[in-house]
Enzyme design. Structure first.
Site, PDB file in Angstrom:
ATOM      1  N   LYS A   1       6.584  -1.921   1.755  1.00  0.00           N
ATOM      2  CA  LYS A   1       5.426  -1.338   2.443  1.00  0.00           C
ATOM      3  C   LYS A   1       4.219  -2.256   2.248  1.00  0.00           C
ATOM      4  O   LYS A   1       3.347  -2.019   1.419  1.00  0.00           O
ATOM      5  CB  LYS A   1       5.139   0.069   1.925  1.00  0.00           C
ATOM      6  CG  LYS A   1       4.224   0.887   2.839  1.00  0.00           C
ATOM      7  CD  LYS A   1       4.160   2.318   2.376  1.00  0.00           C
ATOM      8  CE  LYS A   1       3.206   3.140   3.226  1.00  0.00           C
ATOM      9  NZ  LYS A   1       3.717   3.381   4.606  1.00  0.00           N
TER      10      LYS A   1
ATOM     11  N   TYR B   1       0.826  -1.200   0.000  1.00  0.00           N
ATOM     12  CA  TYR B   1       0.000   0.000   0.000  1.00  0.00           C
ATOM     13  C   TYR B   1       0.860   1.249   0.000  1.00  0.00           C
ATOM     14  O   TYR B   1       2.065   1.194   0.239  1.00  0.00           O
ATOM     15  CB  TYR B   1      -0.953  -0.001   1.191  1.00  0.00           C
ATOM     16  CG  TYR B   1      -0.343   0.402   2.512  1.00  0.00           C
ATOM     17  CD1 TYR B   1      -0.582   1.662   3.055  1.00  0.00           C
ATOM     18  CD2 TYR B   1       0.462  -0.479   3.235  1.00  0.00           C
ATOM     19  CE1 TYR B   1      -0.031   2.037   4.277  1.00  0.00           C
ATOM     20  CE2 TYR B   1       1.004  -0.121   4.446  1.00  0.00           C
ATOM     21  CZ  TYR B   1       0.763   1.149   4.974  1.00  0.00           C
ATOM     22  OH  TYR B   1       1.308   1.503   6.169  1.00  0.00           O
TER      23      TYR B   1
ATOM     24  N   GLU C   1      12.360   2.177  14.005  1.00  0.00           N
ATOM     25  CA  GLU C   1      11.466   3.255  13.567  1.00  0.00           C
ATOM     26  C   GLU C   1      10.221   3.248  14.438  1.00  0.00           C
ATOM     27  O   GLU C   1      10.068   2.400  15.326  1.00  0.00           O
ATOM     28  CB  GLU C   1      11.084   3.075  12.096  1.00  0.00           C
ATOM     29  CG  GLU C   1      10.450   1.738  11.783  1.00  0.00           C
ATOM     30  CD  GLU C   1      10.375   1.456  10.281  1.00  0.00           C
ATOM     31  OE1 GLU C   1      10.459   2.406   9.482  1.00  0.00           O
ATOM     32  OE2 GLU C   1      10.220   0.281   9.919  1.00  0.00           O
TER      33      GLU C   1
ATOM     34  N   ARG D   1       7.886   4.072  -5.003  1.00  0.00           N
ATOM     35  CA  ARG D   1       8.030   3.085  -3.927  1.00  0.00           C
ATOM     36  C   ARG D   1       7.016   1.954  -4.081  1.00  0.00           C
ATOM     37  O   ARG D   1       7.311   0.797  -3.775  1.00  0.00           O
ATOM     38  CB  ARG D   1       7.889   3.750  -2.565  1.00  0.00           C
ATOM     39  CG  ARG D   1       8.188   2.789  -1.409  1.00  0.00           C
ATOM     40  CD  ARG D   1       8.245   3.484  -0.072  1.00  0.00           C
ATOM     41  NE  ARG D   1       6.976   4.118   0.267  1.00  0.00           N
ATOM     42  CZ  ARG D   1       6.788   4.854   1.361  1.00  0.00           C
ATOM     43  NH1 ARG D   1       7.776   5.052   2.213  1.00  0.00           N
ATOM     44  NH2 ARG D   1       5.603   5.400   1.602  1.00  0.00           N
TER      45      ARG D   1
ATOM     46  N   ARG E   1      -8.095 -20.760  -1.727  1.00  0.00           N
ATOM     47  CA  ARG E   1      -6.962 -20.459  -0.844  1.00  0.00           C
ATOM     48  C   ARG E   1      -5.809 -21.409  -1.126  1.00  0.00           C
ATOM     49  O   ARG E   1      -5.997 -22.627  -1.198  1.00  0.00           O
ATOM     50  CB  ARG E   1      -7.410 -20.596   0.614  1.00  0.00           C
ATOM     51  CG  ARG E   1      -6.364 -20.171   1.635  1.00  0.00           C
ATOM     52  CD  ARG E   1      -6.883 -20.397   3.046  1.00  0.00           C
ATOM     53  NE  ARG E   1      -5.976 -19.861   4.070  1.00  0.00           N
ATOM     54  CZ  ARG E   1      -4.882 -20.480   4.507  1.00  0.00           C
ATOM     55  NH1 ARG E   1      -4.562 -21.683   4.025  1.00  0.00           N
ATOM     56  NH2 ARG E   1      -4.120 -19.920   5.437  1.00  0.00           N
TER      57      ARG E   1
END
Length: 287
Positions: free
Chosen positions: A151, A32, A183, A51, A101
């Site tokens: 991310k 995301y 972070e 990114r 799945r």
């Protein structure tokens, strides 16, 4: 009611659906980005788009079903349709819904990615109380997976960290690994000592923040000294200042760590100045 974007279509949020077999839901197999909007314009869209592409490549995900120019237009259309002045646009891309799945990745020739975008309105985003007054943080162990530079939508532990902070009467948590701060739960972390800005160097240990890159560039242009290295909690407690950066927090002072005031316990001169410079520059470049 918000208008959202799902797989090529704009629709009311109440009509938006994603398959129960989507790998983002079943496996957290998705990435995301968050792009801030100020005065109806996008902040650093190109950085977030680049990114996003990198995250997808690192996870061996198929390319987006639209071009970056088209993606920009989707962002702008959502701003228009939702009359968004200040806020954020969230973009999530998953490996798609193969119809069942399975741990094995689906064939990208048969399963298209799922792409969803939605807005969040945040009036006065650039003039928040936390931006002026600072936040309190606690330290917690960093228990995330090893590829924090990607991310992904795997946000459970950062969410747990936020809840640990709230339970301790703080606003956020700084994560610690091997004795050093990595972070924050959703931001990059910094300290200031003797006028020198110190922040962890880029690696797979931290997210390569788009706001981080811009703030460090502006700091160097303003003749501020920047040192990219890991720092400890003890160093942070003895610092003159501390702050965080993110797409939605911009530059926000940190005034307390684990109950210990940092510096005077009030925002110092560096973080507010960097916030001022950052907002001025990105507003000029906003699209």
């Amino acid at each position: 009611m918000r208008t959202v974007y799902v797989n090529g279509e704009y629709m009311p949020e109440t009509q938006a659906t994603v398959s129960i077999f989507d790998r983002g839901f079943l496996m957290a197999d998705g990435v995301y980005e968050v792009t801030s909007v100020l005065d109806g314009k996008l902040i650093d869209f190109d950085g977030h788009a680049a990114r996003l592409e990198r995250s997808m490549i690192e996870l061996d995900m198929p390319a987006l079903p639209i071009t970056m120019a088209e993606l920009l237009e989707v962002h702008r259309e959502l701003v228009r349709r939702n009359d968004l002045s200040d806020g954020m646009i969230y973009l999530q891309v998953t490996r798609g819904a193969p119809g069942d799945r399975d741990f094995v990745f689906p064939d990208p020739e048969e399963t298209a990615p799922t792409m969803v975008l939605f807005t969040q309105s945040k009036p006065g985003l650039a003039d928040s109380a936390t931006g002026r007054n600072g936040i309190k943080v606690i330290s917690i162990d960093d228990l995330r997976w090893g590829r924090r530079d990607i991310k992904t939508v795997q946000l459970l532990y950062p969410s747990m960290g936020k809840m640990m902070a709230l339970a301790a009467g703080a606003d956020d948590a700084w994560m610690v690994e091997d004795g050093h701060v990595t972070e924050g739960t959703s931001n990059n972390a910094y300290i200031v000592k003797d006028g020198r800005i110190i922040t962890r160097q880029l690696s797979t240990d931290i997210l390569h923040g788009i706001t981080r890159a811009a703030v460090l560039r502006f700091a160097r242009e303003a003749q501020m000294e920047v040192e990219e290295r890991a720092f400890t909690i003890d160093e942070a407690k003895q610092a003159d200042e501390a702050f965080i950066t993110s797409a939605s927090a911009f530059v926000t002072p940190v005034i307390d760590l684990d109950g210990t005031p940092i510096g005077t316990g009030q925002p110092g001169p560096v973080a507010p100045r960097l916030r001022e410079i950052y907002l001025e520059e990105v507003r000029k470049a906003a699209i």
